[in-house]
Design a protein around this motif. Structure first.
Motif, short mmCIF file in Angstrom:
data_model
loop_
_atom_site.label_atom_id
_atom_site.label_comp_id
_atom_site.label_asym_id
_atom_site.label_seq_id
_atom_site.Cartn_x
_atom_site.Cartn_y
_atom_site.Cartn_z
N LEU A 131 47.40 41.21 43.30
CA LEU A 131 47.60 42.05 42.13
C LEU A 131 46.33 42.10 41.30
O LEU A 131 45.59 41.13 41.22
CB LEU A 131 48.71 41.48 41.25
CG LEU A 131 50.10 41.42 41.85
CD1 LEU A 131 51.03 40.65 40.93
CD2 LEU A 131 50.63 42.81 42.09
N ASP A 132 46.12 43.22 40.66
CA ASP A 132 45.03 43.34 39.70
C ASP A 132 45.56 42.84 38.36
O ASP A 132 46.33 43.52 37.70
CB ASP A 132 44.59 44.81 39.61
CG ASP A 132 43.50 45.03 38.60
OD1 ASP A 132 42.93 44.04 38.08
OD2 ASP A 132 43.22 46.21 38.32
N ARG A 133 45.19 41.63 38.00
CA ARG A 133 45.73 41.00 36.79
C ARG A 133 45.46 41.85 35.55
O ARG A 133 46.29 41.89 34.63
CB ARG A 133 45.13 39.61 36.62
CG ARG A 133 45.71 38.90 35.42
CD ARG A 133 45.18 37.51 35.24
NE ARG A 133 45.74 36.95 34.03
CZ ARG A 133 45.94 35.68 33.84
NH1 ARG A 133 45.64 34.83 34.77
NH2 ARG A 133 46.44 35.25 32.71
N ALA A 134 44.34 42.53 35.49
CA ALA A 134 44.01 43.35 34.33
C ALA A 134 45.03 44.47 34.12
O ALA A 134 45.24 44.91 32.99
CB ALA A 134 42.61 43.94 34.48
N ARG A 135 45.67 44.92 35.18
CA ARG A 135 46.71 45.96 35.06
C ARG A 135 48.11 45.36 35.04
O ARG A 135 49.00 45.87 34.36
CB ARG A 135 46.61 46.94 36.24
CG ARG A 135 45.38 47.81 36.17
CD ARG A 135 45.24 48.75 37.33
NE ARG A 135 46.48 49.45 37.63
CZ ARG A 135 46.86 49.80 38.85
NH1 ARG A 135 46.09 49.54 39.87
NH2 ARG A 135 47.99 50.43 39.04
#
Length: 74
Positions: free
Chosen positions: A34-38
């Motif tokens: 997962l893209d943690r920023a999103r």
């Protein structure tokens, strides 16, 4: 029959997990799924909405990947 408050939260979190992760292409080993920023702001919004709507006193969220915890909040 409408779902209870905890049922709605569970459903929202399951939707987040189902639609928040890409189906293809698969990431290389060792890279985050997962893209943690999103992902983190999305989970914050889902939880914030459920807490307000259902007057939930507190929530703990943990997203654990193969290499360990990704997000722990609560």
């Amino acid at each position: 029959m409408t779902p209870s408050g905890s049922g709605r939260v569970t459903a929202l979190v399951l939707l987040a997990l189902l639609f928040g992760t890409p189906a293809a292409p698969q990431p290389a080993l060792g890279s985050p799924l997962l893209d943690r920023a999103r992902f983190e702001p999305f989970i914050d919004g889902v939880v914030r909405h459920a807490v307000r709507q259902d007057a939930i006193a507190g929530v703990t969220v943990a997203d654990v990947g193969p290499s360990g915890p990704v997000i722990i909040k609560g």
